[in-house]
Scaffold this motif. Structure first.
Motif, short mmCIF file in Angstrom:
data_model
loop_
_atom_site.label_atom_id
_atom_site.label_comp_id
_atom_site.label_asym_id
_atom_site.label_seq_id
_atom_site.Cartn_x
_atom_site.Cartn_y
_atom_site.Cartn_z
N LYS A 132 0.85 -1.18 0.00
CA LYS A 132 0.00 0.00 0.00
C LYS A 132 0.89 1.23 0.00
N TYR A 133 0.43 2.26 -0.70
CA TYR A 133 1.22 3.50 -0.76
C TYR A 133 0.30 4.68 -0.53
N GLU A 134 0.66 5.47 0.47
CA GLU A 134 -0.12 6.66 0.82
C GLU A 134 0.86 7.81 0.99
N PRO A 135 1.00 8.69 0.00
CA PRO A 135 1.94 9.81 0.13
C PRO A 135 1.67 10.59 1.41
N PRO A 136 2.68 10.86 2.20
CA PRO A 136 2.49 11.54 3.49
C PRO A 136 1.70 12.84 3.33
N GLY A 137 0.69 13.01 4.19
CA GLY A 137 -0.11 14.22 4.17
C GLY A 137 -1.17 14.27 3.09
N SER A 138 -1.29 13.22 2.29
CA SER A 138 -2.24 13.24 1.18
C SER A 138 -3.51 12.49 1.54
N ARG A 139 -4.49 12.58 0.68
CA ARG A 139 -5.72 11.80 0.80
C ARG A 139 -5.82 10.86 -0.40
N THR A 140 -4.70 10.21 -0.68
CA THR A 140 -4.59 9.29 -1.81
C THR A 140 -3.97 7.98 -1.30
N ARG A 141 -4.50 6.87 -1.79
CA ARG A 141 -3.93 5.57 -1.41
C ARG A 141 -3.99 4.63 -2.60
N PHE A 142 -2.87 3.94 -2.82
CA PHE A 142 -2.78 2.92 -3.86
C PHE A 142 -2.57 1.57 -3.17
N THR A 143 -3.22 0.55 -3.68
CA THR A 143 -3.08 -0.80 -3.13
C THR A 143 -2.87 -1.79 -4.26
N ALA A 144 -1.90 -2.67 -4.08
CA ALA A 144 -1.67 -3.77 -5.02
C ALA A 144 -1.53 -5.05 -4.20
N ALA A 145 -2.20 -6.11 -4.64
CA ALA A 145 -2.16 -7.36 -3.89
C ALA A 145 -2.24 -8.55 -4.84
N VAL A 146 -1.50 -9.59 -4.50
CA VAL A 146 -1.65 -10.89 -5.15
C VAL A 146 -2.07 -11.87 -4.06
N PHE A 147 -2.86 -12.86 -4.43
CA PHE A 147 -3.42 -13.76 -3.43
C PHE A 147 -3.54 -15.17 -4.00
N ASP A 148 -3.61 -16.12 -3.09
CA ASP A 148 -3.81 -17.53 -3.43
C ASP A 148 -4.73 -18.12 -2.37
N ILE A 149 -5.94 -18.53 -2.79
CA ILE A 149 -6.96 -19.05 -1.87
C ILE A 149 -7.33 -20.47 -2.27
N ARG A 150 -7.46 -21.32 -1.27
CA ARG A 150 -7.97 -22.68 -1.50
C ARG A 150 -9.14 -22.91 -0.57
N ASP A 151 -10.26 -23.32 -1.15
CA ASP A 151 -11.46 -23.67 -0.38
C ASP A 151 -11.61 -25.18 -0.47
N GLN A 152 -11.37 -25.85 0.65
CA GLN A 152 -11.27 -27.32 0.67
C GLN A 152 -12.45 -27.95 1.42
N ASN A 153 -12.52 -29.27 1.34
CA ASN A 153 -13.61 -30.04 1.94
C ASN A 153 -14.96 -29.73 1.31
N ARG A 154 -14.95 -29.38 0.05
CA ARG A 154 -16.20 -29.12 -0.65
C ARG A 154 -16.85 -30.44 -1.08
N ALA A 155 -18.17 -30.46 -1.06
CA ALA A 155 -18.89 -31.68 -1.45
C ALA A 155 -18.77 -31.91 -2.95
N THR A 156 -18.53 -33.16 -3.33
CA THR A 156 -18.46 -33.56 -4.73
C THR A 156 -19.05 -34.97 -4.83
N PRO A 157 -19.58 -35.36 -5.99
CA PRO A 157 -20.25 -36.67 -6.08
C PRO A 157 -19.36 -37.83 -5.64
N ASP A 158 -19.96 -38.76 -4.91
CA ASP A 158 -19.28 -39.98 -4.46
C ASP A 158 -19.14 -40.91 -5.66
N PRO A 159 -17.91 -41.31 -6.05
CA PRO A 159 -17.75 -42.18 -7.22
C PRO A 159 -18.36 -43.57 -7.03
#
Length: 704
Positions: A520-547
């Motif tokens: 995040k970047y916020e020039p001192p004394g300003s009312r401006t903010r920049f944000t850059a983010a990279v992410f990696d999410i895993r949602d596990q234990n999800r229901a799927t058909p029983d073979p």
């Protein structure tokens, strides 16, 4: 309902007249952007750039120093864009797929980082079920709306892995401010709203606020109206500099018919010999259908400082909601659902439910500030409790006597001869204990937290299910003196899953895990903010058909979402405010026993999103107070889970013109300015959801 709205308008007008009469004879000159007190996580913000938030930590924390991506949509931005729903408010936020299911009068649909999100009101969970639990909140009642991206169970307990959308209600202010607005728009929109706040009877420790709204409107879908009544009073008592108690109440009623018509692929995105089905077609029955929700909130927010180092906070709310939902909708759920050779006629289902819901939420926490050597700590110890009960009478009926011509609908008497309403009861109880420490050492900030939850599900006719979960979150931030703040964080979530596998074993909760790296970047004394983010999410234990037995499910499914988010927000001067964002979302069905969806992008989720909005204030000659705003939104293409049909990408334009003149503020807003007719998404079961058409609103607001 119309007579109720008319009485509401009359009452509101009388109240405003009395308020004006009670004011001084000579109205003072109005300064719309008046001086504001020091910003807090619940206070008003001038412009678009909020500096502080409590959503990510439950403490009064700097957004710049929070090791997770968070956006705050302020009341000024909501007003400039004249947003009429929560999903409209979120259209310019990075990583958020707003209007996920297009125009839907029943609920706000959005996803964060390709995943489900959980909605909160003042830090307390608001929604536990779809459609029938509570009403769509109105943005006019909100001071700010905050988006916390990624898993958040360490603070909030069970919830979606995508993140949290926290709505912050308008609260009493110490300065007297009054406003009243009239809004007129297309689709026969007529709306009256007012907001009054200030000290009670010239006291210095008792303050009030009253937010009122009444609306009578149609929509882009024939016969689907959109009426609303809102009354939201609040009262703050500050008996000392160390104690503050705010009572919050709200009553809201929404009255109309459901806008989704579940149009089939053929006639929307796939060819049909009869051409395209008109997008304003109503395939239900105007005499039978209805969607009426009524909800009452009663609660409080308490803060007491024992000394400069120890504080106690308590947030509580009781909600009572009723919902009457009757719908006759088409059987569009196949590749070719038409029952005639000419591909015009569809069968329809009758769906009826009457629901009564009660919710109790309570969150208590102690905040301690202290030092250990060179390390300063902000320690949070909390306990929260949630209890949700729902009683429902519901029935579902299919009859060939209820068919309809999609290209020439004729509404005949509805066959409900086989409809049987069956009562059911469900209850969800969740209790959690959490501990968090924000440790500062020179320019480094470590945020670490852990939580333990018990969630109990009870449903009529089923065995009581208890789930236990421990969730954690860790973040490290470096705050440079030049305004640059890099961070890295890890967060977890859990979500109870009802049901059993083929062996009779109860399902375990879904588990979400996220790594995030950002700056995040916020020039001192300003009312401006920049944000850059990279992410990696895993949602596990999800229901799927029983073979072994596809009639059952096993928990071997996983969704994997990763991407990039860029966001900028600024109030460069008193004359220019702007926001911009870009998102890349690679969200896929990573593990599944359904080969048709394995490796595919999650349905309804585009890979690319981009938006920009700017408002310029200017003068023409000697006349000051003009405002002009322009926004552009790009929504990438989406596919169903099986990649059978594709909804094309679309670029939409929003605009605003306004004038502040004396005690008046005038504005003309248009979303989807060029009235592009587009499909928001089509899903694998066979139906399509339509994007919002052009909405035009002219407003006049008087301040005194």
């Amino acid at each position: 309902m119309k007579s109720l709205n008319y009485r509401f308008y009359c009452w509101l007008a009388c109240f405003a007249t009395l308020q004006a009469y009670a004011a001084e004879e000579k109205l003072p000159e109005v300064q719309v952007s008046s001086h504001l007190e020091k910003e807090t996580p619940t206070s008003a913000v001038r412009g678009y750039t909020a500096k502080r938030s409590a959503t990510a930590t439950k403490t009064d924390s700097s957004i710049l120093e929070t090791p997770q991506s968070i956006s705050v949509i302020t009341a000024d931005q909501i007003e400039d864009q004249r947003a009429q729903s929560i999903q409209e408010v979120l259209r310019y936020s990075a990583g958020v797929v707003s209007d996920q299911y297009g125009l839907d009068s029943r609920s706000d649909s959005y996803a964060i980082r390709g995943m489900d999100a959980t909605q909160y009101l003042n830090g307390l969970r608001q929604i536990n079920t779809f459609y029938s639990e509570t009403i769509r909140p109105d943005p006019y009642a909100m001071e700010r709306i905050e988006v916390l991206r990624g898993p958040s169970s360490m603070l909030y307990g069970s919830g979606g892995v995508g993140g949290v959308v926290n709505l912050v209600s308008k609260r009493p202010q110490t300065e007297t401010k009054r406003e009243m607005s009239i809004l007129l728009g297309n689709y026969q929109r007529k709306q009256l709203q007012a907001d009054f706040t200030g000290p009670v009877a010239d006291t210095d420790n008792l303050f009030y606020r009253l937010v009122l709204l009444g609306r009578d409107s149609e929509s882009q879908v024939k016969h689907a109206g959109d009426e609303r009544t809102l009354i939201a009073p609040s009262l703050t008592w500050k008996p000392s500099d160390h104690t503050s108690i705010t009572l919050l109440a709200q009553y809201q009623r929404n009255d109309g018919r459901p806008t989704p018509q579940f149009l089939p692929w053929s006639g929307v995105l796939r060819p049909n010999p009869n051409g395209k089905i008109p997008f304003n077609t109503y395939l239900g029955d105007p005499g039978f259908d209805r969607y009426v929700s009524e909800s009452t909130h009663l609660g409080w927010s308490l803060e007491h400082a024992f000394n400069d180092h120890l504080k106690f906070r308590q947030n509580a709310r009781y909600t009572s909601s009723t919902n009457d939902y009757r719908s006759l909708y088409p059987d569009s759920f196949s590749v070719n659902p038409y029952i005639d050779a000419n591909q015009r006629v569809l069968n329809r289902y009758v769906d009826v439910s009457k629901t009564n819901s009660k919710t109790v939420n309570l969150d208590n926490h102690l905040e301690a500030s202290f030092n250990t050597g060179d390390f300063s700590h902000t320690l949070l110890l909390g306990l929260d409790y949630g209890r949700f009960r729902q009683a429902k009478n519901a029935g579902f009926y299919f009859s060939p006597n209820n068919s309809i011509d999609a290209y020439d609908p004729i509404y005949t008497p509805v066959d409900t001869s086989g409809l049987v309403l069956t009562p059911s009861f469900s209850r969800l109880i969740q209790t959690g204990v959490y501990l968090q420490d924000q440790v500062r050492y020179k320019q480094w900030i470590l945020t670490a937290g852990i939580r333990r939850d018990e969630a109990k599900n009870e449903a009529q006719g089923s065995e009581t299910q208890r789930d236990y979960a421990t969730t954690e979150r860790y973040g490290l931030t470096y705050v440079a003196e030049n305004g640059w703040t890099p961070y890295i964080s890890y967060a977890e979530s859990f979500l109870p899953v009802a049901g059993t596998d083929r062996l009779g074993d109860l399902f375990e909760p879904q588990r979400g895990k996220q790594w995030e790296l950002g700056v995040k970047y916020e020039p001192p004394g300003s009312r401006t903010r920049f944000t850059a983010a990279v992410f990696d999410i895993r949602d596990q234990n999800r229901a799927t058909p029983d073979p072994i037995n596809p009639n059952y499910s096993i928990q071997q499914g996983e969704i994997h979402s990763r991407g990039l988010e860029l966001e900028a927000v600024s109030s460069l001067t008193n004359h220019l405010s702007l926001i911009a964002s870009y998102s890349y979302l690679d969200a896929r069905y990573n593990k599944t026993n359904n080969p048709a969806e394995r490796g595919n992008q999650i349905e309804t989720i585009p890979k690319h999103l981009a938006s920009a909005w700017a408002v310029q204030r200017f003068a023409l000659g000697e006349l000051h107070g003009f405002r002009a705003g322009l926004g552009v939104r790009y929504i990438g293409s989406t596919q169903d889970a099986y990649e059978q049909v594709k909804a094309p990408d679309v670029t939409l334009v929003d605009a605003m013109l306004g004038l502040d003149y004396g005690s008046w503020r005038y504005a003309f807003n248009a979303s989807n300015l060029f009235d592009k007719e587009y499909v928001s998404t089509c899903i694998s079961r066979g139906d399509c959801w339509l994007g919002p058409r052009r909405q035009v609103i002219a407003s006049a607001t008087y301040y005194w």
